[in-house]
Enzyme design. Structure first.
Site, mmCIF file in Angstrom:
data_model
loop_
_atom_site.group_PDB
_atom_site.id
_atom_site.type_symbol
_atom_site.label_atom_id
_atom_site.label_comp_id
_atom_site.label_asym_id
_atom_site.label_seq_id
_atom_site.Cartn_x
_atom_site.Cartn_y
_atom_site.Cartn_z
ATOM 1 N N GLU A 33 11.324 -1.150 -2.595
ATOM 2 C CA GLU A 33 10.583 -2.383 -2.312
ATOM 3 C C GLU A 33 11.559 -3.552 -2.192
ATOM 4 O O GLU A 33 12.427 -3.740 -3.029
ATOM 5 C CB GLU A 33 9.552 -2.630 -3.426
ATOM 6 N N LEU A 45 -8.790 -5.822 4.872
ATOM 7 C CA LEU A 45 -9.621 -4.940 4.050
ATOM 8 C C LEU A 45 -10.917 -4.610 4.776
ATOM 9 O O LEU A 45 -11.525 -5.480 5.416
ATOM 10 C CB LEU A 45 -9.945 -5.613 2.713
ATOM 11 N N ALA A 71 6.068 -1.309 -1.607
ATOM 12 C CA ALA A 71 5.247 -1.074 -2.811
ATOM 13 C C ALA A 71 3.944 -1.854 -2.735
ATOM 14 O O ALA A 71 3.538 -2.531 -3.682
ATOM 15 C CB ALA A 71 6.028 -1.437 -4.067
ATOM 16 N N HIS A 102 -23.736 -0.840 -24.135
ATOM 17 C CA HIS A 102 -22.745 -0.210 -25.008
ATOM 18 C C HIS A 102 -23.032 1.278 -25.099
ATOM 19 O O HIS A 102 -24.186 1.663 -25.241
ATOM 20 C CB HIS A 102 -22.818 -0.828 -26.402
ATOM 21 N N CYS A 127 -10.328 2.869 8.695
ATOM 22 C CA CYS A 127 -10.873 3.102 7.356
ATOM 23 C C CYS A 127 -11.457 4.509 7.209
ATOM 24 O O CYS A 127 -11.075 5.265 6.322
ATOM 25 C CB CYS A 127 -11.925 2.054 7.035
ATOM 26 N N GLY A 178 -15.714 4.709 13.328
ATOM 27 C CA GLY A 178 -15.372 4.390 11.929
ATOM 28 C C GLY A 178 -14.011 3.740 11.760
ATOM 29 O O GLY A 178 -13.690 3.225 10.687
ATOM 30 N N GLY A 179 -13.173 3.797 12.804
ATOM 31 C CA GLY A 179 -11.887 3.100 12.760
ATOM 32 C C GLY A 179 -10.908 3.666 11.751
ATOM 33 O O GLY A 179 -11.086 4.771 11.223
ATOM 34 N N TYR A 231 -0.361 -1.587 -1.305
ATOM 35 C CA TYR A 231 -1.464 -0.664 -1.589
ATOM 36 C C TYR A 231 -1.185 0.728 -1.017
ATOM 37 O O TYR A 231 -1.390 1.741 -1.690
ATOM 38 C CB TYR A 231 -2.764 -1.189 -0.969
#
Ligand code: NAD
Length: 469
Positions: free
Chosen positions: A207, A323, A185, A448, A45, A42-43, A187
Protein backbone atom coordinates in the site's frame (compact mmCIF):
# COMPACT_ATOMS: atom_id res chain seq x y z
CA UNK A 1 -29.66 0.85 -39.06
CA UNK A 2 -32.99 -0.61 -37.99
CA UNK A 3 -35.72 0.48 -35.57
CA UNK A 4 -36.95 3.85 -34.46
CA UNK A 5 -38.77 2.85 -31.30
CA UNK A 6 -39.65 5.80 -29.08
CA UNK A 7 -39.39 5.78 -25.28
CA UNK A 8 -39.99 8.16 -22.40
CA UNK A 9 -36.68 6.96 -20.93
CA UNK A 10 -33.68 5.07 -22.29
CA UNK A 11 -31.15 3.92 -19.68
CA UNK A 12 -27.62 3.01 -20.79
CA UNK A 13 -26.14 0.46 -18.40
CA UNK A 14 -27.91 -2.16 -16.28
CA UNK A 15 -25.83 -2.09 -13.09
CA UNK A 16 -27.40 -1.28 -9.69
CA UNK A 17 -27.88 2.36 -10.77
CA UNK A 18 -29.22 1.74 -14.27
CA UNK A 19 -31.46 -1.24 -13.59
CA UNK A 20 -32.95 0.47 -10.52
CA UNK A 21 -33.69 3.61 -12.56
CA UNK A 22 -35.29 1.55 -15.35
CA UNK A 23 -37.42 -0.51 -12.97
CA UNK A 24 -38.61 2.47 -10.92
CA UNK A 25 -39.41 4.50 -14.06
CA UNK A 26 -41.43 1.59 -15.47
CA UNK A 27 -43.24 1.15 -12.14
CA UNK A 28 -44.19 4.83 -12.33
CA UNK A 29 -45.62 4.43 -15.83
CA UNK A 30 -42.80 5.67 -18.07
CA UNK A 31 -42.21 3.72 -21.29
CA UNK A 32 -38.67 2.56 -20.56
CA UNK A 33 -35.78 0.80 -22.32
CA UNK A 34 -32.48 -0.36 -20.87
CA UNK A 35 -29.36 -1.03 -22.97
CA UNK A 36 -26.69 -3.38 -21.63
CA UNK A 37 -23.71 -4.76 -23.54
CA UNK A 38 -23.19 -7.78 -21.30
CA UNK A 39 -25.37 -10.85 -21.62
CA UNK A 40 -26.19 -10.72 -17.91
CA UNK A 41 -27.91 -7.77 -16.25
CA UNK A 42 -26.74 -6.41 -12.90
CA UNK A 43 -23.44 -4.72 -13.79
CA UNK A 44 -20.17 -5.02 -11.93
CA UNK A 45 -21.90 -5.54 -8.58
CA UNK A 46 -23.94 -8.60 -9.49
CA UNK A 47 -21.64 -10.17 -12.11
CA UNK A 48 -18.05 -9.47 -11.03
CA UNK A 49 -18.12 -7.45 -7.82
CA UNK A 50 -20.14 -7.34 -4.62
CA UNK A 51 -22.11 -10.55 -5.05
CA UNK A 52 -19.46 -13.07 -6.22
CA UNK A 53 -16.93 -11.63 -3.74
CA UNK A 54 -19.41 -12.03 -0.87
CA UNK A 55 -20.06 -15.63 -1.94
CA UNK A 56 -16.31 -16.38 -1.80
CA UNK A 57 -15.89 -14.46 1.47
CA UNK A 58 -18.62 -16.56 3.07
CA UNK A 59 -17.29 -19.88 1.72
CA UNK A 60 -13.68 -19.10 2.65
CA UNK A 61 -14.80 -18.00 6.13
CA UNK A 62 -16.60 -21.32 6.62
CA UNK A 63 -13.44 -23.10 5.45
CA UNK A 64 -11.18 -21.38 8.03
CA UNK A 65 -13.76 -21.88 10.74
CA UNK A 66 -14.07 -25.58 9.95
CA UNK A 67 -10.32 -25.99 9.62
CA UNK A 68 -9.47 -24.42 12.97
CA UNK A 69 -12.14 -22.35 14.61
CA UNK A 70 -14.61 -24.97 15.80
CA UNK A 71 -12.46 -26.70 18.43
CA UNK A 72 -13.19 -24.00 21.05
CA UNK A 73 -16.92 -24.79 20.56
CA UNK A 74 -16.15 -28.42 21.38
CA UNK A 75 -16.60 -29.57 17.79
CA UNK A 76 -14.00 -31.91 16.33
CA UNK A 77 -13.60 -31.99 12.55
CA UNK A 78 -11.33 -34.46 10.80
CA UNK A 79 -9.28 -33.34 7.77
CA UNK A 80 -11.51 -30.72 6.15
CA UNK A 81 -10.57 -30.37 2.49
CA UNK A 82 -11.01 -27.70 -0.15
CA UNK A 83 -12.99 -28.22 -3.37
CA UNK A 84 -12.29 -24.89 -5.04
CA UNK A 85 -14.21 -25.80 -8.20
CA UNK A 86 -17.33 -26.45 -6.11
CA UNK A 87 -16.82 -23.13 -4.30
CA UNK A 88 -16.68 -21.33 -7.66
CA UNK A 89 -19.76 -23.22 -8.90
CA UNK A 90 -21.73 -22.06 -5.84
CA UNK A 91 -20.58 -18.47 -6.45
CA UNK A 92 -21.51 -18.68 -10.17
CA UNK A 93 -24.92 -20.12 -9.28
CA UNK A 94 -25.69 -17.18 -6.98
CA UNK A 95 -24.65 -14.73 -9.72
CA UNK A 96 -26.85 -16.54 -12.24
CA UNK A 97 -29.83 -16.52 -9.91
CA UNK A 98 -29.56 -12.81 -9.10
CA UNK A 99 -28.82 -11.59 -12.63
CA UNK A 100 -31.69 -13.77 -13.91
CA UNK A 101 -33.87 -12.12 -11.27
CA UNK A 102 -33.30 -8.71 -12.88
CA UNK A 103 -34.31 -10.19 -16.26
CA UNK A 104 -37.52 -11.39 -14.64
CA UNK A 105 -38.22 -7.99 -13.08
CA UNK A 106 -37.63 -6.26 -16.44
CA UNK A 107 -40.18 -8.57 -18.07
CA UNK A 108 -42.65 -8.15 -15.21
CA UNK A 109 -42.50 -4.34 -15.41
CA UNK A 110 -42.22 -4.25 -19.22
CA UNK A 111 -38.79 -2.64 -19.44
CA UNK A 112 -37.59 -3.20 -23.05
CA UNK A 113 -34.15 -4.72 -22.94
CA UNK A 114 -31.58 -4.10 -25.71
CA UNK A 115 -28.37 -6.16 -25.87
CA UNK A 116 -25.50 -4.05 -27.20
CA UNK A 117 -23.47 -0.93 -26.59
CA UNK A 118 -25.52 2.23 -26.23
CA UNK A 119 -24.33 5.63 -27.41
CA UNK A 120 -25.89 9.05 -27.68
CA UNK A 121 -26.54 10.25 -31.21
CA UNK A 122 -27.57 13.86 -30.69
CA UNK A 123 -30.43 15.18 -28.55
CA UNK A 124 -33.22 12.63 -27.99
CA UNK A 125 -31.51 9.87 -29.93
CA UNK A 126 -29.63 6.74 -28.85
CA UNK A 127 -28.02 4.02 -30.97
CA UNK A 128 -27.59 0.41 -29.83
CA UNK A 129 -24.62 -1.31 -31.49
CA UNK A 130 -24.85 -5.10 -31.28
CA UNK A 131 -21.82 -7.39 -31.19
CA UNK A 132 -22.62 -8.64 -34.73
CA UNK A 133 -22.29 -5.08 -36.12
CA UNK A 134 -26.03 -4.40 -36.41
CA UNK A 135 -27.33 -1.06 -35.15
CA UNK A 136 -30.74 -0.04 -33.79
CA UNK A 137 -31.87 3.57 -33.43
CA UNK A 138 -34.05 4.61 -30.48
CA UNK A 139 -35.83 7.86 -29.71
CA UNK A 140 -35.85 9.00 -26.09
CA UNK A 141 -37.44 11.92 -24.24
CA UNK A 142 -34.84 11.36 -21.50
CA UNK A 143 -31.61 9.35 -21.37
CA UNK A 144 -29.84 8.16 -18.22
CA UNK A 145 -26.14 7.33 -18.44
CA UNK A 146 -25.38 4.69 -15.81
CA UNK A 147 -22.26 3.16 -17.33
CA UNK A 148 -20.37 2.62 -14.07
CA UNK A 149 -16.63 2.26 -13.68
CA UNK A 150 -13.77 -0.08 -14.46
CA UNK A 151 -10.54 -1.02 -12.63
CA UNK A 152 -7.96 1.77 -12.77
CA UNK A 153 -4.63 1.06 -14.47
CA UNK A 154 -1.32 1.46 -12.70
CA UNK A 155 1.61 2.83 -14.70
CA UNK A 156 4.26 0.15 -15.25
CA UNK A 157 1.89 -2.70 -14.47
CA UNK A 158 0.61 -4.69 -17.41
CA UNK A 159 -2.33 -6.94 -16.57
CA UNK A 160 -2.23 -10.19 -18.53
CA UNK A 161 -5.55 -11.31 -17.02
CA UNK A 162 -3.96 -14.47 -15.65
CA UNK A 163 -0.94 -13.85 -13.44
CA UNK A 164 -1.31 -10.09 -13.13
CA UNK A 165 -5.00 -9.25 -13.00
CA UNK A 166 -7.77 -7.23 -11.46
CA UNK A 167 -10.67 -8.12 -9.17
CA UNK A 168 -12.43 -10.08 -11.93
CA UNK A 169 -9.35 -12.31 -12.33
CA UNK A 170 -9.01 -12.75 -8.56
CA UNK A 171 -12.64 -13.89 -8.27
CA UNK A 172 -11.91 -16.87 -10.49
CA UNK A 173 -8.41 -18.24 -9.73
CA UNK A 174 -8.63 -21.95 -10.59
CA UNK A 175 -6.02 -22.77 -7.94
CA UNK A 176 -5.08 -21.20 -4.63
CA UNK A 177 -2.05 -18.96 -5.29
CA UNK A 178 1.18 -19.78 -3.47
CA UNK A 179 2.00 -16.11 -3.06
CA UNK A 180 -0.54 -13.42 -3.92
CA UNK A 181 0.69 -9.85 -3.98
CA UNK A 182 -2.17 -7.37 -3.65
CA UNK A 183 -1.47 -3.80 -4.78
CA UNK A 184 -3.69 -1.43 -2.78
CA UNK A 185 -5.16 -1.81 0.72
CA UNK A 186 -8.67 -0.56 -0.12
CA UNK A 187 -11.92 -2.56 0.04
CA UNK A 188 -11.09 -4.76 -2.96
CA UNK A 189 -7.53 -5.58 -1.87
CA UNK A 190 -8.55 -6.45 1.68
CA UNK A 191 -11.68 -8.45 0.79
CA UNK A 192 -10.08 -10.55 -1.95
CA UNK A 193 -6.76 -10.74 -0.08
CA UNK A 194 -8.72 -12.19 2.86
CA UNK A 195 -10.43 -14.78 0.65
CA UNK A 196 -7.18 -16.23 -0.69
CA UNK A 197 -5.36 -16.00 2.66
CA UNK A 198 -8.15 -18.05 4.24
CA UNK A 199 -7.90 -20.64 1.47
CA UNK A 200 -4.17 -21.09 2.07
CA UNK A 201 -2.23 -18.49 0.06
CA UNK A 202 0.56 -16.33 1.44
CA UNK A 203 -0.78 -12.82 0.89
CA UNK A 204 1.26 -9.62 0.85
CA UNK A 205 -0.61 -6.32 0.59
CA UNK A 206 1.48 -3.43 -0.71
CA UNK A 207 0.00 0.00 0.00
CA UNK A 208 1.27 3.43 -1.02
CA UNK A 209 -0.07 5.17 2.09
CA UNK A 210 1.26 4.48 5.59
CA UNK A 211 -2.17 3.12 6.56
CA UNK A 212 -4.86 0.81 5.17
CA UNK A 213 -8.44 1.64 4.13
CA UNK A 214 -8.01 5.21 2.88
CA UNK A 215 -10.84 7.51 3.99
CA UNK A 216 -11.91 5.23 6.86
CA UNK A 217 -11.71 6.55 10.44
CA UNK A 218 -8.05 6.20 11.48
CA UNK A 219 -8.70 4.49 14.84
CA UNK A 220 -10.86 1.85 13.14
CA UNK A 221 -8.31 1.34 10.34
CA UNK A 222 -5.50 0.85 12.88
CA UNK A 223 -7.54 -1.77 14.73
CA UNK A 224 -8.30 -3.47 11.40
CA UNK A 225 -4.59 -3.58 10.54
CA UNK A 226 -3.78 -5.19 13.89
CA UNK A 227 -6.47 -7.85 13.39
CA UNK A 228 -5.55 -8.60 9.76
CA UNK A 229 -1.87 -9.02 10.75
CA UNK A 230 -2.98 -11.47 13.47
CA UNK A 231 -4.81 -13.40 10.73
CA UNK A 232 -1.52 -13.73 8.85
CA UNK A 233 -1.96 -11.11 6.12
CA UNK A 234 1.35 -9.36 5.49
CA UNK A 235 1.52 -5.63 4.82
CA UNK A 236 4.12 -3.40 3.20
CA UNK A 237 2.91 0.12 3.95
CA UNK A 238 4.23 3.44 2.66
CA UNK A 239 5.36 1.58 -0.45
CA UNK A 240 4.67 2.63 -4.04
CA UNK A 241 4.48 -0.13 -6.60
CA UNK A 242 6.22 1.05 -9.76
CA UNK A 243 5.82 -2.02 -11.94
CA UNK A 244 4.81 -5.65 -12.27
CA UNK A 245 5.72 -7.95 -15.07
CA UNK A 246 5.40 -11.64 -15.75
CA UNK A 247 8.77 -13.44 -15.40
CA UNK A 248 11.13 -14.59 -12.66
CA UNK A 249 11.32 -18.04 -11.05
CA UNK A 250 9.14 -20.59 -12.81
CA UNK A 251 9.31 -18.47 -15.99
CA UNK A 252 5.85 -17.61 -17.29
CA UNK A 253 4.08 -18.59 -14.07
CA UNK A 254 5.56 -15.88 -11.83
CA UNK A 255 5.54 -12.09 -11.75
CA UNK A 256 8.00 -9.65 -10.28
CA UNK A 257 6.52 -6.65 -8.50
CA UNK A 258 8.83 -3.66 -8.19
CA UNK A 259 8.45 -1.23 -5.30
CA UNK A 260 10.12 2.18 -5.06
CA UNK A 261 13.16 2.05 -2.75
CA UNK A 262 12.55 -1.57 -1.67
CA UNK A 263 13.34 -5.12 -2.75
CA UNK A 264 11.04 -6.49 -5.44
CA UNK A 265 8.49 -9.18 -4.58
CA UNK A 266 7.99 -12.44 -6.48
CA UNK A 267 4.45 -13.75 -6.75
CA UNK A 268 2.50 -16.33 -8.73
CA UNK A 269 -0.55 -14.03 -8.71
CA UNK A 270 -0.78 -10.23 -8.54
CA UNK A 271 -4.05 -8.41 -7.85
CA UNK A 272 -4.11 -4.78 -8.92
CA UNK A 273 -6.67 -3.00 -6.71
CA UNK A 274 -5.74 0.68 -6.90
CA UNK A 275 -9.20 2.13 -7.42
CA UNK A 276 -11.67 2.41 -10.27
CA UNK A 277 -12.23 4.95 -13.03
CA UNK A 278 -15.50 6.08 -14.63
CA UNK A 279 -16.57 4.49 -17.90
CA UNK A 280 -17.38 7.26 -20.39
CA UNK A 281 -15.59 6.29 -23.62
CA UNK A 282 -17.54 5.88 -26.90
CA UNK A 283 -20.74 7.16 -25.31
CA UNK A 284 -21.31 9.84 -27.97
CA UNK A 285 -21.05 12.55 -25.30
CA UNK A 286 -19.77 15.00 -27.91
CA UNK A 287 -23.04 14.69 -29.86
CA UNK A 288 -24.87 16.42 -27.00
CA UNK A 289 -22.00 18.68 -25.87
CA UNK A 290 -21.18 16.92 -22.58
CA UNK A 291 -17.53 16.88 -21.43
CA UNK A 292 -16.29 14.74 -18.50
CA UNK A 293 -14.27 16.50 -15.78
CA UNK A 294 -10.46 16.12 -15.40
CA UNK A 295 -10.87 12.74 -13.69
CA UNK A 296 -13.34 11.46 -16.26
CA UNK A 297 -16.50 11.82 -14.13
CA UNK A 298 -19.70 13.39 -15.46
CA UNK A 299 -21.00 16.45 -13.64
CA UNK A 300 -24.71 16.62 -12.79
CA UNK A 301 -27.10 19.02 -11.03
CA UNK A 302 -29.55 18.20 -8.22
CA UNK A 303 -31.86 16.49 -10.74
CA UNK A 304 -28.94 14.29 -11.98
CA UNK A 305 -29.05 16.23 -15.26
CA UNK A 306 -25.78 16.77 -17.13
CA UNK A 307 -25.10 20.02 -18.99
CA UNK A 308 -27.25 18.62 -21.84
CA UNK A 309 -31.02 18.96 -21.35
CA UNK A 310 -32.68 15.54 -21.08
CA UNK A 311 -29.40 13.69 -20.53
CA UNK A 312 -28.97 12.43 -16.96
CA UNK A 313 -26.16 10.50 -15.24
CA UNK A 314 -25.85 8.61 -11.95
CA UNK A 315 -23.89 5.96 -10.07
CA UNK A 316 -20.10 5.47 -10.34
CA UNK A 317 -19.91 7.57 -13.52
CA UNK A 318 -20.71 10.76 -11.53
CA UNK A 319 -18.27 10.00 -8.68
CA UNK A 320 -18.77 10.16 -4.93
CA UNK A 321 -18.45 6.82 -3.14
CA UNK A 322 -18.30 4.09 -5.81
CA UNK A 323 -20.86 1.92 -4.05
CA UNK A 324 -23.76 -0.13 -5.44
CA UNK A 325 -26.34 1.11 -2.92
CA UNK A 326 -25.45 4.74 -3.62
CA UNK A 327 -26.02 4.08 -7.34
CA UNK A 328 -29.33 2.29 -6.67
CA UNK A 329 -30.66 5.12 -4.53
CA UNK A 330 -29.61 7.64 -7.19
CA UNK A 331 -31.32 5.53 -9.88
CA UNK A 332 -34.57 5.46 -7.93
CA UNK A 333 -34.40 9.19 -7.08
CA UNK A 334 -33.66 10.17 -10.69
CA UNK A 335 -36.53 8.02 -12.05
CA UNK A 336 -38.91 9.47 -9.47
CA UNK A 337 -37.94 13.02 -10.42
CA UNK A 338 -38.46 12.22 -14.11
CA UNK A 339 -41.94 10.91 -13.24
CA UNK A 340 -42.78 14.11 -11.34
CA UNK A 341 -42.12 12.85 -7.81
CA UNK A 342 -39.59 14.13 -5.26
CA UNK A 343 -36.71 11.63 -5.23
CA UNK A 344 -33.74 12.56 -3.07
CA UNK A 345 -30.44 11.04 -1.90
CA UNK A 346 -28.60 12.43 1.14
CA UNK A 347 -25.01 11.95 0.06
CA UNK A 348 -23.68 12.73 3.55
CA UNK A 349 -25.06 9.51 5.03
CA UNK A 350 -24.16 6.78 2.56
CA UNK A 351 -22.93 3.81 4.62
CA UNK A 352 -19.83 1.90 3.53
CA UNK A 353 -19.08 -1.72 4.44
CA UNK A 354 -15.89 -3.74 3.99
CA UNK A 355 -16.81 -7.43 4.26
CA UNK A 356 -13.63 -8.68 5.87
CA UNK A 357 -13.60 -10.65 9.13
CA UNK A 358 -14.47 -8.74 11.18
CA UNK A 359 -16.57 -6.44 9.01
CA UNK A 360 -15.88 -2.72 8.96
CA UNK A 361 -18.81 -0.35 8.53
CA UNK A 362 -18.96 3.38 8.58
CA UNK A 363 -21.41 6.24 8.07
CA UNK A 364 -21.01 10.00 8.36
CA UNK A 365 -17.80 11.83 9.16
CA UNK A 366 -14.57 10.42 10.59
CA UNK A 367 -12.69 11.82 13.58
CA UNK A 368 -10.03 13.17 11.21
CA UNK A 369 -12.62 14.95 9.04
CA UNK A 370 -14.25 16.56 12.08
CA UNK A 371 -10.91 17.75 13.45
CA UNK A 372 -9.95 19.17 10.07
CA UNK A 373 -13.26 21.03 9.83
CA UNK A 374 -12.81 22.37 13.38
CA UNK A 375 -16.07 20.75 14.57
CA UNK A 376 -16.19 20.17 18.33
CA UNK A 377 -17.36 16.64 19.03
CA UNK A 378 -17.64 14.01 21.76
CA UNK A 379 -16.66 10.42 21.24
CA UNK A 380 -18.09 7.23 22.70
CA UNK A 381 -16.39 3.87 22.19
CA UNK A 382 -17.47 0.43 23.36
CA UNK A 383 -15.77 -2.92 22.66
CA UNK A 384 -17.46 -6.11 21.43
CA UNK A 385 -15.48 -8.20 23.93
CA UNK A 386 -17.77 -6.93 26.73
CA UNK A 387 -20.92 -8.08 24.89
CA UNK A 388 -22.56 -11.40 25.75
CA UNK A 389 -23.70 -12.22 22.23
CA UNK A 390 -20.24 -11.50 20.78
CA UNK A 391 -18.73 -13.86 23.38
CA UNK A 392 -21.29 -16.55 22.53
CA UNK A 393 -20.52 -16.14 18.83
CA UNK A 394 -16.78 -16.28 19.54
CA UNK A 395 -16.24 -13.02 17.63
CA UNK A 396 -15.04 -10.47 20.17
CA UNK A 397 -12.62 -8.35 18.15
CA UNK A 398 -13.62 -4.78 17.42
CA UNK A 399 -15.54 -1.78 18.71
CA UNK A 400 -18.29 0.71 17.97
CA UNK A 401 -17.22 4.35 17.87
CA UNK A 402 -19.78 7.14 17.90
CA UNK A 403 -19.02 10.79 17.22
CA UNK A 404 -21.60 13.38 18.29
CA UNK A 405 -21.68 17.17 18.17
CA UNK A 406 -20.30 18.59 21.46
CA UNK A 407 -23.00 21.24 21.60
CA UNK A 408 -26.16 19.58 20.24
CA UNK A 409 -25.30 15.88 20.70
CA UNK A 410 -26.43 15.28 17.09
CA UNK A 411 -24.83 12.17 15.57
CA UNK A 412 -22.01 13.09 13.19
CA UNK A 413 -20.40 9.73 12.45
CA UNK A 414 -20.63 6.07 13.45
CA UNK A 415 -17.75 3.69 12.79
CA UNK A 416 -17.84 -0.01 13.56
CA UNK A 417 -15.34 -2.81 13.31
CA UNK A 418 -16.72 -6.07 14.58
CA UNK A 419 -19.10 -8.97 13.94
CA UNK A 420 -22.01 -8.08 11.61
CA UNK A 421 -20.87 -4.44 11.48
CA UNK A 422 -22.46 -4.21 8.02
CA UNK A 423 -25.89 -4.96 9.49
CA UNK A 424 -25.38 -2.88 12.65
CA UNK A 425 -24.60 0.25 10.64
CA UNK A 426 -28.21 0.35 9.36
CA UNK A 427 -29.49 1.49 12.76
CA UNK A 428 -26.93 4.29 12.89
CA UNK A 429 -27.72 5.35 9.32
CA UNK A 430 -31.45 5.47 10.05
CA UNK A 431 -30.81 7.46 13.24
CA UNK A 432 -28.65 9.96 11.34
CA UNK A 433 -31.26 10.24 8.58
CA UNK A 434 -33.75 11.36 11.22
CA UNK A 435 -31.25 13.81 12.74
CA UNK A 436 -30.99 11.81 15.98
CA UNK A 437 -28.68 12.59 18.89
CA UNK A 438 -26.50 9.99 20.60
CA UNK A 439 -28.91 10.23 23.55
CA UNK A 440 -31.81 9.29 21.21
CA UNK A 441 -29.87 6.22 20.14
CA UNK A 442 -29.04 5.30 23.74
CA UNK A 443 -32.67 5.66 24.90
CA UNK A 444 -33.96 3.14 22.35
CA UNK A 445 -34.55 -0.32 23.83
CA UNK A 446 -32.09 -2.81 22.26
CA UNK A 447 -32.87 -6.51 22.50
CA UNK A 448 -30.70 -8.64 24.77
CA UNK A 449 -28.50 -10.46 24.05
CA UNK A 450 -27.66 -8.89 20.67
CA UNK A 451 -24.66 -7.26 19.08
CA UNK A 452 -26.73 -4.08 18.76
CA UNK A 453 -26.27 -3.50 22.49
CA UNK A 454 -22.71 -2.45 21.68
CA UNK A 455 -24.16 0.43 19.63
CA UNK A 456 -26.34 1.45 22.60
CA UNK A 457 -23.38 1.31 25.02
CA UNK A 458 -21.18 3.37 22.66
CA UNK A 459 -24.01 5.92 22.37
CA UNK A 460 -24.23 6.10 26.18
CA UNK A 461 -20.45 6.52 26.35
CA UNK A 462 -20.71 9.57 24.08
CA UNK A 463 -22.56 11.77 26.60
CA UNK A 464 -22.48 9.84 29.89
CA UNK A 465 -20.99 6.40 30.52
CA UNK A 466 -21.83 2.90 29.35
CA UNK A 467 -23.92 0.86 31.79
CA UNK A 468 -21.45 -2.02 31.62
CA UNK A 469 -18.26 -0.03 31.76
P1 NAD B 1 -9.48 2.13 -3.20
O1 NAD B 1 -9.38 3.46 -3.84
O2 NAD B 1 -10.41 1.93 -2.07
O3 NAD B 1 -8.02 1.67 -2.70
C1 NAD B 1 -6.91 1.68 -3.56
C2 NAD B 1 -5.64 1.74 -2.76
O4 NAD B 1 -4.53 1.57 -3.65
C3 NAD B 1 -5.43 3.08 -2.04
O5 NAD B 1 -5.23 2.84 -0.67
C4 NAD B 1 -4.19 3.65 -2.72
O6 NAD B 1 -3.38 4.41 -1.84
C5 NAD B 1 -3.47 2.38 -3.20
N1 NAD B 1 -2.51 2.61 -4.29
C6 NAD B 1 -2.68 3.38 -5.40
N2 NAD B 1 -1.57 3.35 -6.18
C7 NAD B 1 -0.67 2.54 -5.56
C8 NAD B 1 0.67 2.12 -5.86
N3 NAD B 1 1.31 2.52 -6.97
N4 NAD B 1 1.30 1.29 -5.00
C9 NAD B 1 0.67 0.89 -3.85
N5 NAD B 1 -0.59 1.25 -3.53
C10 NAD B 1 -1.26 2.08 -4.37
O7 NAD B 1 -9.80 1.14 -4.42
P2 NAD B 1 -10.26 -0.39 -4.53
O8 NAD B 1 -10.02 -1.18 -3.31
O9 NAD B 1 -9.63 -0.83 -5.81
O10 NAD B 1 -11.83 -0.27 -4.72
C11 NAD B 1 -12.36 0.44 -5.85
C12 NAD B 1 -13.72 0.99 -5.52
O11 NAD B 1 -14.66 -0.05 -5.39
C13 NAD B 1 -13.71 1.79 -4.23
O12 NAD B 1 -14.38 3.00 -4.46
C14 NAD B 1 -14.48 0.94 -3.27
O13 NAD B 1 -15.24 1.71 -2.38
C15 NAD B 1 -15.37 0.09 -4.17
N6 NAD B 1 -15.58 -1.21 -3.55
C16 NAD B 1 -16.45 -1.31 -2.51
C17 NAD B 1 -16.63 -2.53 -1.89
C18 NAD B 1 -17.59 -2.66 -0.76
O14 NAD B 1 -18.45 -1.79 -0.63
N7 NAD B 1 -17.47 -3.67 0.08
C19 NAD B 1 -15.91 -3.64 -2.29
C20 NAD B 1 -15.03 -3.50 -3.34
C21 NAD B 1 -14.89 -2.27 -3.96
Amino acid sequence: MSGNDAFDLVVIGAGPGGYAAALRAAQLGLKTACIEKEKRLGGTCLRIGCIPSKALLESSHKFTETAGGLAEHGIKVKDPGLDLAAMHRRKDGIVEQLTGGIDGLFKQHKVSRYVGTGRLDGPGRVVVAAADGGETALKAKSVILATGSQPADLTGVKRDGRIVGDSTTALAYAEVPKHLVVIGAGYIGLELGSVWKRLGAKVTVVEYLDRILPGTDGEIAREALRIFKKQGLEFVLGARVTGAKVGGPGEGSYATVTIEGRDPLEADRVLVAVGRRPFTSDLGLETVGVTPDDRGFLTVDADFQTTAPGVYALGDVIGGPLLAHKATDEGVACAERLAGHAGYVDRSIIPGVCYTEPEIATVGRTEEQLREAGVKFRKGVYPFRANGRALALGHIDGRVKILADAGTDRLLGVHIIGPRAGDLIAEATAAMAYGASSEDLALVCHAHPTLSEVVKEAALATFDRPLHG
